[in-house]
Write a protein that holds these residues in place. Structure first.
Motif, mmCIF file in Angstrom:
data_model
loop_
_atom_site.group_PDB
_atom_site.id
_atom_site.type_symbol
_atom_site.label_atom_id
_atom_site.label_comp_id
_atom_site.label_asym_id
_atom_site.label_seq_id
_atom_site.Cartn_x
_atom_site.Cartn_y
_atom_site.Cartn_z
ATOM 1 N N GLN A 286 -4.870 -35.210 43.697
ATOM 2 C CA GLN A 286 -5.776 -34.563 44.657
ATOM 3 C C GLN A 286 -6.626 -33.492 43.982
ATOM 4 O OE1 GLN A 286 -2.566 -33.444 47.254
ATOM 5 N NE2 GLN A 286 -3.098 -35.027 48.767
ATOM 6 N N ARG A 287 -6.024 -32.769 43.032
ATOM 7 C CA ARG A 287 -6.798 -31.759 42.296
ATOM 8 C C ARG A 287 -7.919 -32.422 41.496
ATOM 9 N NH1 ARG A 287 -6.802 -29.439 37.174
ATOM 10 N NH2 ARG A 287 -7.213 -27.171 37.100
ATOM 11 N N THR A 288 -7.620 -33.555 40.876
ATOM 12 C CA THR A 288 -8.633 -34.271 40.099
ATOM 13 C C THR A 288 -9.772 -34.737 41.005
ATOM 14 O OG1 THR A 288 -6.961 -35.005 38.516
ATOM 15 C CG2 THR A 288 -9.030 -36.227 38.573
ATOM 16 N N GLN A 289 -9.419 -35.220 42.189
ATOM 17 C CA GLN A 289 -10.451 -35.655 43.135
ATOM 18 C C GLN A 289 -11.348 -34.486 43.550
ATOM 19 O OE1 GLN A 289 -8.041 -37.392 46.221
ATOM 20 N NE2 GLN A 289 -7.828 -39.376 45.156
ATOM 21 N N LEU A 290 -10.758 -33.311 43.749
ATOM 22 C CA LEU A 290 -11.546 -32.138 44.109
ATOM 23 C C LEU A 290 -12.506 -31.777 42.983
ATOM 24 C CD1 LEU A 290 -12.188 -29.741 45.970
ATOM 25 C CD2 LEU A 290 -10.252 -28.511 44.942
ATOM 26 N N LEU A 291 -12.031 -31.839 41.750
ATOM 27 C CA LEU A 291 -12.898 -31.533 40.612
ATOM 28 C C LEU A 291 -14.048 -32.529 40.493
ATOM 29 C CD1 LEU A 291 -10.267 -30.484 37.936
ATOM 30 C CD2 LEU A 291 -12.252 -29.139 38.608
ATOM 31 N N GLN A 292 -13.773 -33.783 40.790
ATOM 32 C CA GLN A 292 -14.829 -34.792 40.743
ATOM 33 C C GLN A 292 -15.907 -34.506 41.793
ATOM 34 O OE1 GLN A 292 -12.623 -38.431 41.203
ATOM 35 N NE2 GLN A 292 -12.084 -38.571 39.003
ATOM 36 N N GLY A 296 -16.906 -30.448 38.167
ATOM 37 C CA GLY A 296 -16.551 -29.254 37.409
ATOM 38 C C GLY A 296 -15.733 -29.553 36.180
ATOM 39 N N ASP A 297 -15.372 -28.481 35.495
ATOM 40 C CA ASP A 297 -14.560 -28.540 34.285
ATOM 41 C C ASP A 297 -13.153 -29.001 34.667
ATOM 42 O OD1 ASP A 297 -12.972 -28.058 32.060
ATOM 43 O OD2 ASP A 297 -14.106 -26.270 31.473
ATOM 44 N N PRO A 298 -12.630 -30.070 34.095
ATOM 45 C CA PRO A 298 -11.308 -30.575 34.492
ATOM 46 C C PRO A 298 -10.169 -29.622 34.168
ATOM 47 C CG PRO A 298 -12.140 -31.746 32.560
ATOM 48 C CD PRO A 298 -13.273 -30.915 33.072
ATOM 49 N N ASP A 299 -10.376 -28.693 33.246
ATOM 50 C CA ASP A 299 -9.311 -27.764 32.872
ATOM 51 C C ASP A 299 -9.426 -26.407 33.577
ATOM 52 O OD1 ASP A 299 -8.096 -29.568 31.118
ATOM 53 O OD2 ASP A 299 -9.509 -29.030 29.522
ATOM 54 N N GLN A 300 -10.581 -26.135 34.203
ATOM 55 C CA GLN A 300 -10.790 -24.826 34.825
ATOM 56 C C GLN A 300 -11.422 -25.003 36.207
ATOM 57 O OE1 GLN A 300 -13.072 -22.622 31.873
ATOM 58 N NE2 GLN A 300 -11.188 -21.693 31.102
ATOM 59 N N LEU A 301 -10.554 -25.275 37.185
ATOM 60 C CA LEU A 301 -11.024 -25.459 38.560
ATOM 61 C C LEU A 301 -11.677 -24.195 39.096
ATOM 62 C CD1 LEU A 301 -11.201 -27.015 41.231
ATOM 63 C CD2 LEU A 301 -8.839 -26.337 41.706
ATOM 64 N N PHE A 302 -11.132 -23.036 38.740
ATOM 65 C CA PHE A 302 -11.627 -21.777 39.320
ATOM 66 C C PHE A 302 -13.087 -21.514 38.959
ATOM 67 C CE2 PHE A 302 -10.028 -20.533 35.182
ATOM 68 C CZ PHE A 302 -10.925 -19.585 34.733
ATOM 69 N N THR A 303 -13.547 -21.940 37.733
ATOM 70 C CA THR A 303 -14.945 -21.717 37.374
ATOM 71 C C THR A 303 -15.865 -22.597 38.219
ATOM 72 O OG1 THR A 303 -14.771 -23.375 35.610
ATOM 73 C CG2 THR A 303 -14.335 -21.078 35.037
#
Length: 571
Positions: A286-292, A296-303
């Protein structure tokens, strides 16, 4: 024939002309002296009485009698802008002479708007001056009409100042006779206003202190509630990810944080296992889907979300780092030390859960779950006792807040101490799970300390008697004896409404006997469901291989005895 001396006659005529002035001066001195006496008496009331409204009303009655006026009003300045002059004056206190035909004669509204009054008049006489007064005709409009509607014939008003700032006004109304007040009397009126200002300043300071203590206690209670919720989840939820997700939510609530990440360290790699995002727990997919979606940067969701790193809490077992919790905020904010400490305590519980789950890979699942439940129950019992003490202290605070604020503050401080000790006990339990807690080896000391904490500020006496020579026990035995005592005392105070509690700890080489006796309402052991408290005590007694005796009768109190068989202690 006797001839009258013309000079003598002239002197007598002068004396006769001066007599009215002398009499007026004497009456003025008498009024001033009465005012001074009333001021001294009222000042003592303002310094010694507790209830603020009662203090002010009593002081106004004394001032009214001393001034010989018919009505006294206290007006508070209300500021709604940055102007040096208030927007209005609220009538907050009034005391009238019973001789007035209409003592509650209305002054119009419950407030006076300053926009209707000449600002120069207010500035010169009250903001910068020492007040204004005189016969009705000497007052300016609309104050003259306001006083006339209230049947005032002469009035005098002096400013009340708190911390050097204009707080309001003290007004003396003469309704039955137009009294001319001398400058000496006005000076005494200003002294009276200073006394009232000092009382207001003292009351406000006490209120601020009390509110600050209440806020601190509320934060501690909030922290204990969060810890208890986490511990309940740890004890009942076998799903590790469910517990971690609940912990992330609890920490997010404390910081109002939109994003938290739980990182797992598995040398030589580290990865995000669970993510909290705006109330939801996301797994890796789910985190990966949100990043997609954010590209965004796959290692830094907060940025990608425009957030700032705020706090990183390492999760360690001994010298080994097993992960960390990362908290992110939309902007930098300041938090109390209590909030940060709570986050660390919750993280420690998460560490405990992770460590126990890793043990599950090396032991039978059933045994591991039983051990987790036991440890969580121990910590839960500790917090429950702390909550009981806090609740009793807060009930005392509620009882004394309006009548005796100083006692209320003392109870708040006691509640804060109990809450802090509850947090400390929870942290200590987490860090010493694999150690022998030597502090529990001497139940005579731990029970005495608990009694001291529980009875602080309470009216129910607890008598503690030790017979024989104390000796050290295995920590598990001492801990269970302490927990049984805690539960028995809590039941006696909370449910039995006991007036006296007696505890006896008897040492002999072969046995240790713990007896807890109260004079409360009692119950029928055959009819009562006993409740979880008694059931928990019986389980502890069985766990340590002791015997249990309970005697209780309705209206005659309850006695609980626990006998622990011991091998002779080493000499």
């Amino acid at each position: 024939m006797y001839n009258e001396d013309p000079r003598q006659a002239e002197g007598e005529a002068v004396i006769q002309r001066r007599i009215p002035n002398i009499e007026d001066y004497d009456r003025m001195l008498q009024r001033r002296d009465r005012l001074l006496i009333a001021t001294a008496k009222a000042a003592n009331v303002l310094l010694t009485m507790e209830n603020f409204d009662e203090v002010i009303n009593t002081a106004l009655r004394i001032f009214l009698e001393g001034a010989g006026c018919d009505r006294i009003n206290i007006l508070e300045s209300i500021y709604e802008s940055s102007s040096a002059l208030p927007n209005r004056f609220n009538f907050i206190y009034q005391w009238s002479s019973p001789s007035l035909s209409n003592p509650k004669s209305n002054l119009g509204d419950s407030y006076i708007r300053t926009e209707d009054i000449d600002s120069t008049f207010l500035r010169q006489n009250f903001l910068e001056g020492d007040g204004f007064g005189g016969l009705l005709d000497e007052w300016i409009e609309p104050l003259r009409s306001l006083l006339a509607r209230a049947q005032v014939k002469s009035a005098y008003s002096v400013p009340i100042r708190v911390n050097g700032q204009w707080w309001g006004a003290l007004c003396f109304d003469y309704c039955q006779e137009a009294i001319q007040v001398s400058p000496a009397e006005v000076a005494v009126l200003r002294t009276i206003a200073d006394c009232i200002g000092s009382a207001i300043q003292r009351e406000r300071a006490q209120t601020i202190i009390l509110q600050a203590e209440q806020t601190r206690v509320a934060e501690l209670v909030k922290a204990n509630t969060a810890l208890k919720q986490s511990l309940d989840t740890l004890a009942t939820d076998p799903d590790l990810d469910g517990f971690i997700g609940n912990t992330l939510k609890l920490i997010a609530q404390q910081f109002d944080a939109p994003l938290l990440e739980y990182w797992v360290h598995a040398d030589p790699h580290a990865y995000v296992h669970l993510t909290y995002w705006q109330g939801q727990i996301l797994n890796t997919v789910q985190r990966t889907q949100l990043l997609q979606q954010l590209d965004g940067d796959p290692d830094q969701l907060f940025t990608s979300l425009g957030l700032l790193p705020f706090l990183d809490i390492p999760l360690s077992v001994g010298d080994m780092n097993i992960g960390d919790l990362a908290i992110f905020l939309p902007s930098f904010r300041m938090f109390s030390g209590q909030t940060v400490e709570l986050a660390h305590a919750l993280a420690q519980q998460l560490t405990l859960a992770v460590a126990l789950s890793r043990l599950a890979e090396e032991a039978q699942q059933a045994a591991l779950l039983q051990e987790r439940t036991r440890m969580a129950r121990e910590i839960h019992d500790t917090l429950a006792q702390a909550f009981g003490g806090i609740l009793m202290q807060l009930q005392a605070v509620h009882y004394f807040t309006t009548t005796q604020p100083e006692k209320a503050q003392a109870h708040l401080q006691t509640a804060q101490t109990l809450a802090q000790e509850g947090l400390a006990e929870a942290r200590r339990s987490v860090w010493t799970l694999y150690l022998e807690a030597t502090e529990y080896e001497d139940p005579s000391q731990t029970i005495a300390k608990f009694i001291e904490q529980t009875t602080s500020g309470q009216s129910v006496p607890i008598q503690f008697q030790i017979e024989g020579t104390p000796y050290r026990l295995h920590p598990d035995l001492g801990l269970n004896l302490l927990r049984i005592t805690q539960e028995a005392i809590t039941n006696a105070l909370r449910h039995a409404h006991a007036q006296t509690i007696r505890i006896q700890l008897h040492y002999s080489p072969q046995t240790i006997q713990l007896t807890v006796q109260d004079d409360g309402c009692g119950f029928d052991p055959e009819q009562s469901s006993h409740g979880f408290g008694l059931l928990g005590m019986q389980q502890r007694v069985a766990r340590i291989g002791a015997t249990w005796h309970l005697v209780s009768h309705l209206g005659q109190g309850t006695t609980i005895a626990v006998i622990l068989n011991m091998t002779p202690p080493p000499k």
